[in-house]
Motif scaffolding. Sequence first.
Motif, PDB file in Angstrom:
ATOM      1  N   GLY A  47     -80.187  42.306  44.860  1.00 54.77           N
ATOM      2  CA  GLY A  47     -81.294  43.149  43.828  1.00 54.77           C
ATOM      3  C   GLY A  47     -82.043  44.192  44.786  1.00 54.77           C
ATOM      4  N   ILE A  48     -83.085  45.054  44.239  1.00 56.66           N
ATOM      5  CA  ILE A  48     -83.496  45.962  44.987  1.00 56.66           C
ATOM      6  C   ILE A  48     -85.023  46.141  44.581  1.00 56.66           C
ATOM      7  CG2 ILE A  48     -82.568  47.612  43.133  1.00 56.66           C
ATOM      8  CD1 ILE A  48     -82.667  49.659  45.496  1.00 56.66           C
ATOM      9  N   ALA A  49     -85.809  46.410  45.263  1.00 55.79           N
ATOM     10  CA  ALA A  49     -87.187  46.617  45.062  1.00 55.79           C
ATOM     11  C   ALA A  49     -87.604  48.055  45.319  1.00 55.79           C
ATOM     12  CB  ALA A  49     -88.082  45.716  45.748  1.00 55.79           C
ATOM     13  N   ILE A  50     -87.731  49.013  44.243  1.00 57.78           N
ATOM     14  CA  ILE A  50     -87.906  50.350  44.105  1.00 57.78           C
ATOM     15  C   ILE A  50     -89.491  50.887  44.316  1.00 57.78           C
ATOM     16  CG2 ILE A  50     -87.378  52.667  43.176  1.00 57.78           C
ATOM     17  CD1 ILE A  50     -85.091  51.388  41.586  1.00 57.78           C
ATOM     18  N   PRO A  51     -89.913  51.388  45.562  1.00 63.88           N
ATOM     19  CA  PRO A  51     -91.390  51.602  45.444  1.00 63.88           C
ATOM     20  C   PRO A  51     -91.592  52.707  44.291  1.00 63.88           C
ATOM     21  CG  PRO A  51     -90.186  52.148  47.743  1.00 63.88           C
ATOM     22  CD  PRO A  51     -89.322  51.708  46.689  1.00 63.88           C
ATOM     23  N   VAL A  52     -92.850  52.446  43.802  1.00 61.89           N
ATOM     24  CA  VAL A  52     -93.043  53.275  42.568  1.00 61.89           C
ATOM     25  C   VAL A  52     -92.977  54.829  42.811  1.00 61.89           C
ATOM     26  CG1 VAL A  52     -94.963  54.007  41.085  1.00 61.89           C
ATOM     27  CG2 VAL A  52     -94.462  51.444  41.408  1.00 61.89           C
ATOM     28  N   GLY A  53     -93.273  55.221  43.973  1.00 64.27           N
ATOM     29  CA  GLY A  53     -92.983  56.666  44.481  1.00 64.27           C
ATOM     30  C   GLY A  53     -91.689  57.314  44.299  1.00 64.27           C
ATOM     31  N   LEU A  54     -90.848  56.519  44.509  1.00 64.11           N
ATOM     32  CA  LEU A  54     -89.496  56.915  44.523  1.00 64.11           C
ATOM     33  C   LEU A  54     -88.825  56.567  43.138  1.00 64.11           C
ATOM     34  CD1 LEU A  54     -87.837  55.325  47.836  1.00 64.11           C
ATOM     35  CD2 LEU A  54     -88.449  57.716  47.539  1.00 64.11           C
ATOM     36  N   TYR A  55     -89.530  56.199  42.471  1.00 57.96           N
ATOM     37  CA  TYR A  55     -88.789  55.733  40.816  1.00 57.96           C
ATOM     38  C   TYR A  55     -88.398  57.080  40.062  1.00 57.96           C
ATOM     39  CZ  TYR A  55     -88.579  55.001  36.169  1.00 57.96           C
ATOM     40  OH  TYR A  55     -88.005  54.679  34.734  1.00 57.96           O
ATOM     41  N   PRO A  56     -89.146  58.344  40.171  1.00 63.77           N
ATOM     42  CA  PRO A  56     -88.646  59.394  39.464  1.00 63.77           C
ATOM     43  C   PRO A  56     -87.229  59.910  40.274  1.00 63.77           C
ATOM     44  CG  PRO A  56     -90.949  59.728  40.019  1.00 63.77           C
ATOM     45  CD  PRO A  56     -90.653  58.468  40.692  1.00 63.77           C
ATOM     46  N   GLU A  57     -87.037  59.933  41.409  1.00 63.78           N
ATOM     47  CA  GLU A  57     -86.013  60.186  41.921  1.00 63.78           C
ATOM     48  C   GLU A  57     -84.696  59.474  41.701  1.00 63.78           C
ATOM     49  OE1 GLU A  57     -84.199  61.556  46.217  1.00 63.78           O
ATOM     50  OE2 GLU A  57     -86.331  60.934  46.372  1.00 63.78           O
ATOM     51  N   VAL A  58     -84.979  57.963  41.598  1.00 65.64           N
ATOM     52  CA  VAL A  58     -83.822  56.978  41.024  1.00 65.64           C
ATOM     53  C   VAL A  58     -83.598  57.116  39.802  1.00 65.64           C
ATOM     54  CG1 VAL A  58     -83.482  54.641  41.115  1.00 65.64           C
ATOM     55  CG2 VAL A  58     -84.558  55.427  43.226  1.00 65.64           C
ATOM     56  N   LYS A  59     -84.484  57.353  39.032  1.00 63.75           N
ATOM     57  CA  LYS A  59     -84.265  57.798  37.419  1.00 63.75           C
ATOM     58  C   LYS A  59     -83.486  58.906  37.460  1.00 63.75           C
ATOM     59  CE  LYS A  59     -86.645  58.754  33.387  1.00 63.75           C
ATOM     60  NZ  LYS A  59     -88.096  59.006  32.607  1.00 63.75           N
ATOM     61  N   LEU A  63     -79.594  59.203  35.648  1.00 63.10           N
ATOM     62  CA  LEU A  63     -79.322  59.775  34.737  1.00 63.10           C
ATOM     63  C   LEU A  63     -78.354  60.659  34.815  1.00 63.10           C
ATOM     64  CD1 LEU A  63     -83.007  60.756  33.096  1.00 63.10           C
ATOM     65  CD2 LEU A  63     -81.156  59.235  32.263  1.00 63.10           C
ATOM     66  N   ALA A  64     -78.157  61.322  36.055  1.00 64.21           N
ATOM     67  CA  ALA A  64     -77.209  62.125  36.301  1.00 64.21           C
ATOM     68  C   ALA A  64     -75.761  61.341  36.712  1.00 64.21           C
ATOM     69  CB  ALA A  64     -77.567  62.752  37.767  1.00 64.21           C
ATOM     70  N   ALA A  65     -75.892  60.067  36.942  1.00 64.08           N
ATOM     71  CA  ALA A  65     -74.598  59.373  36.969  1.00 64.08           C
ATOM     72  C   ALA A  65     -74.123  59.237  35.757  1.00 64.08           C
ATOM     73  CB  ALA A  65     -74.975  57.914  37.766  1.00 64.08           C
ATOM     74  N   GLU A  66     -74.945  58.904  34.708  1.00 60.77           N
ATOM     75  CA  GLU A  66     -74.541  58.700  33.255  1.00 60.77           C
ATOM     76  C   GLU A  66     -73.167  59.095  32.832  1.00 60.77           C
ATOM     77  OE1 GLU A  66     -76.508  57.731  29.017  1.00 60.77           O
ATOM     78  OE2 GLU A  66     -77.955  58.940  30.682  1.00 60.77           O
ATOM     79  N   SER A  67     -73.223  60.692  33.043  1.00 54.96           N
ATOM     80  CA  SER A  67     -72.118  61.388  32.508  1.00 54.96           C
ATOM     81  C   SER A  67     -70.845  61.053  33.245  1.00 54.96           C
ATOM     82  CB  SER A  67     -72.374  63.178  33.077  1.00 54.96           C
ATOM     83  OG  SER A  67     -72.322  63.129  34.229  1.00 54.96           O
TER      84      SER A  67
END
Length: 70
Positions: A47-59, A63-67
């Motif tokens: 698993g992974i624990a993503i710091p809230v501050g990095l959430y926008p970048e990970v999101k 979304l970029a990988a979705e295509s």
Amino acid sequence: MSFVRDIDKGKGEIIRVEVSEFKGNKYLNLRVWYTDSEGEYKPTQKGIAIPVGLYPEVKDAILAAESQLD
């Protein structure tokens, strides 16, 4: 910890999505859980624990990988 959702992964496993806090910092926690011999879900180390501050970048990355998933 604040439970968000369980996603069925198959073969007795789920991906559990939670918002957690550790040492005063919030994280989006995505972790694989398995079903033990008694039918209870137990967390794995996968698993992974993503710091809230990095959430926008990970999101944005997801979304970029979705295509590329088609």
